[in-house]
Design a protein around this motif. Structure first.
Motif, PDB file in Angstrom:
ATOM      1  N   LYS A   1      -4.587  32.789  13.771  1.00  0.00           N
ATOM      2  CA  LYS A   1      -5.753  31.952  13.456  1.00  0.00           C
ATOM      3  C   LYS A   1      -6.639  31.780  14.688  1.00  0.00           C
ATOM      4  O   LYS A   1      -6.197  31.934  15.830  1.00  0.00           O
ATOM      5  CB  LYS A   1      -5.303  30.571  12.959  1.00  0.00           C
TER       6      LYS A   1
ATOM      7  N   ILE B   1      -2.336  24.932   7.047  1.00  0.00           N
ATOM      8  CA  ILE B   1      -1.379  25.148   8.143  1.00  0.00           C
ATOM      9  C   ILE B   1      -0.207  24.213   7.839  1.00  0.00           C
ATOM     10  O   ILE B   1      -0.294  23.004   8.060  1.00  0.00           O
ATOM     11  CB  ILE B   1      -1.996  24.805   9.516  1.00  0.00           C
TER      12      ILE B   1
ATOM     13  N   ALA C   1     -13.836  21.003   6.997  1.00  0.00           N
ATOM     14  CA  ALA C   1     -12.425  21.397   7.147  1.00  0.00           C
ATOM     15  C   ALA C   1     -11.609  20.550   6.178  1.00  0.00           C
ATOM     16  O   ALA C   1     -11.442  19.344   6.395  1.00  0.00           O
ATOM     17  CB  ALA C   1     -11.957  21.188   8.587  1.00  0.00           C
TER      18      ALA C   1
ATOM     19  N   ASP D   1     -11.132  28.800  12.625  1.00  0.00           N
ATOM     20  CA  ASP D   1     -10.401  28.373  11.431  1.00  0.00           C
ATOM     21  C   ASP D   1      -9.968  26.916  11.520  1.00  0.00           C
ATOM     22  O   ASP D   1      -9.804  26.248  10.486  1.00  0.00           O
ATOM     23  CB  ASP D   1      -9.142  29.229  11.252  1.00  0.00           C
ATOM     24  N   MET D   2      -9.750  26.446  12.754  1.00  0.00           N
ATOM     25  CA  MET D   2      -9.206  25.095  12.940  1.00  0.00           C
ATOM     26  C   MET D   2      -9.643  24.564  14.293  1.00  0.00           C
ATOM     27  O   MET D   2     -10.086  25.327  15.163  1.00  0.00           O
ATOM     28  CB  MET D   2      -7.680  25.113  12.855  1.00  0.00           C
TER      29      MET D   2
ATOM     30  N   SER E   1      -8.461  21.894   9.762  1.00  0.00           N
ATOM     31  CA  SER E   1      -8.414  23.318   9.468  1.00  0.00           C
ATOM     32  C   SER E   1      -9.127  23.657   8.167  1.00  0.00           C
ATOM     33  O   SER E   1      -9.151  22.873   7.222  1.00  0.00           O
ATOM     34  CB  SER E   1      -6.948  23.772   9.384  1.00  0.00           C
TER      35      SER E   1
ATOM     36  N   GLY F   1      -8.883  29.082  16.823  1.00  0.00           N
ATOM     37  CA  GLY F   1      -8.944  27.636  16.956  1.00  0.00           C
ATOM     38  C   GLY F   1      -9.639  27.167  18.214  1.00  0.00           C
ATOM     39  O   GLY F   1      -9.664  27.869  19.225  1.00  0.00           O
TER      40      GLY F   1
END
Length: 345
Positions: A174, A165, A230, A211-212, A161, A176
């Motif tokens: 978020k 988190i 990340a 974001d992730m 991420s 993902g």
């Protein structure tokens, strides 16, 4: 002068010796076969090296009569096209992740990973080999003209991420990258899911498109450079606590193989599953230090927080069956086994 009579016990030994030699004779008569295989992984990565071991082992078990030419991800066709390419006979064998096709074939949602489900890879692999999983996933592949050979089962895939988190509640809102059943479950947790191909994860994180992301095991992801884009690594991988990739062949090509070649595929696949799993178990313990050295923060989730979210995940499991009879039967089988193991109440 007559030769001495052979006692009945001697006749039996002679017959047994002849029968023992029969497989060798069959082996010598089996025609040479050459296949092409496209893997999931980039060349030079650790998982791809285990695919090299797989094809080498198949050749060894067949005395060099069964040769598989191995290609890395995307070398023959883009990864997203491999299913249809093998189905159409463009090449004979692929290493795949069933979850990629779960949108079309609901059963595949449960034969690649169970978010918040099986905690150990041995548990998941036992479902395949001891609880009828292999037979059910082969039923799922058969209508597509494909034959499921065997899974490669290993442990968690972490969450990478760009933002911290630290608890399940932090997932909401978020963006993902997830595929298969994880996309359904993470959507239920409030994530805006994008099912990107594996090869696009790095750039999507780098550009902030997501974001992730889930991508692969810790070592594979480090080799792919995710520590650069990340800075938060979340473990354990609650969204993918155990993982099954799969060897899948064109069914017609598989049916034309001699029996000993089919056996070689199955034996080599199970050997690679065990050896890769053990390698990942060892490397996970050391690669986290490499992430830390790259400036990443390792976030370890509270098991109680994960357990509290499991009922919501289980609702998403049921939704993912889409009412399909085979998918429902697979999920029911897995839930029953998880209850026997004490994973579910």
């Amino acid at each position: 002068m007559k030769p001495p009579a052979i006692p009945r016990r001697g006749l039996l030994k002679t017959a047994l010796a002849a029968s023992a030699a029969a497989p060798l004779a069959l082996h010598a008569q089996s025609p040479a076969v050459t296949w092409r295989m496209q893997a999931l992984w980039d060349g030079g990565t650790t998982p791809q090296k285990y695919e090299e071991r797989f094809v080498a082992r198949v050749a060894e078990l067949t005395g060099g009569r069964f040769k598989i030419n191995l290609f890395a991800a995307g070398q023959i066709v883009p990864a997203a096209q491999a299913f249809d390419a093998v189905r159409g006979g463009a090449f004979e064998l692929m290493k795949t992740f069933d979850g990629y096709e779960a949108g079309k074939i609901p059963a595949f949602a449960f034969t690649s990973t169970i978010p918040f489900g099986f905690a150990e890879s041995d548990e998941y692999e036992a479902w395949f080999y001891e609880r009828g999983g292999l037979e059910m996933v082969r039923q799922a592949y058969a209508p597509a003209g494909l034959h499921y050979i065997a899974p490669t089962v290993y442990g968690q895939e972490p969450l990478h991420s760009k933002v911290p988190i630290r608890k399940i509640a932090d997932l909401a809102g978020k963006k993902g990258r997830f595929v298969g059943l994880a996309s359904t479950v993470m959507g239920a947790m409030g994530v805006a899911v994008t099912p990107l191909p594996t090869g696009e994860v790095y750039s999507a994180l780098d550009k902030g498109v997501i974001d992730m992301a889930d991508r692969g095991d810790l070592t594979a992801n480090f080799e792919a450079g995710l520590a650069e884009v990340a800075k938060f690594v979340v473990v354990p991988g609650f969204h993918q606590p155990t993982t099954a990739t799969a060897y899948v062949a064109n069914r017609g090509a598989h049916e034309r193989l001699p029996a000993e070649f089919k056996t070689a595929l199955a034996v080599a696949a199970r050997e690679v599953s065990a050896s890769l799993r053990q390698h990942i178990l060892v490397s996970d313990a050391t690669v986290l230090a490499k992430y830390a050295a790259k400036g990443c923060e390792i976030i370890r989730f509270n098991p109680a927080d994960v357990a509290a979210a499991r009922p919501k995940a289980m609702e998403a499991w049921r939704t993912a069956t889409k009412g399909d009879a085979l998918a429902t039967r697979i999920l029911d089988s897995q839930v029953a086994f998880m209850k026997e193991l004490g994973l579910l109440g």
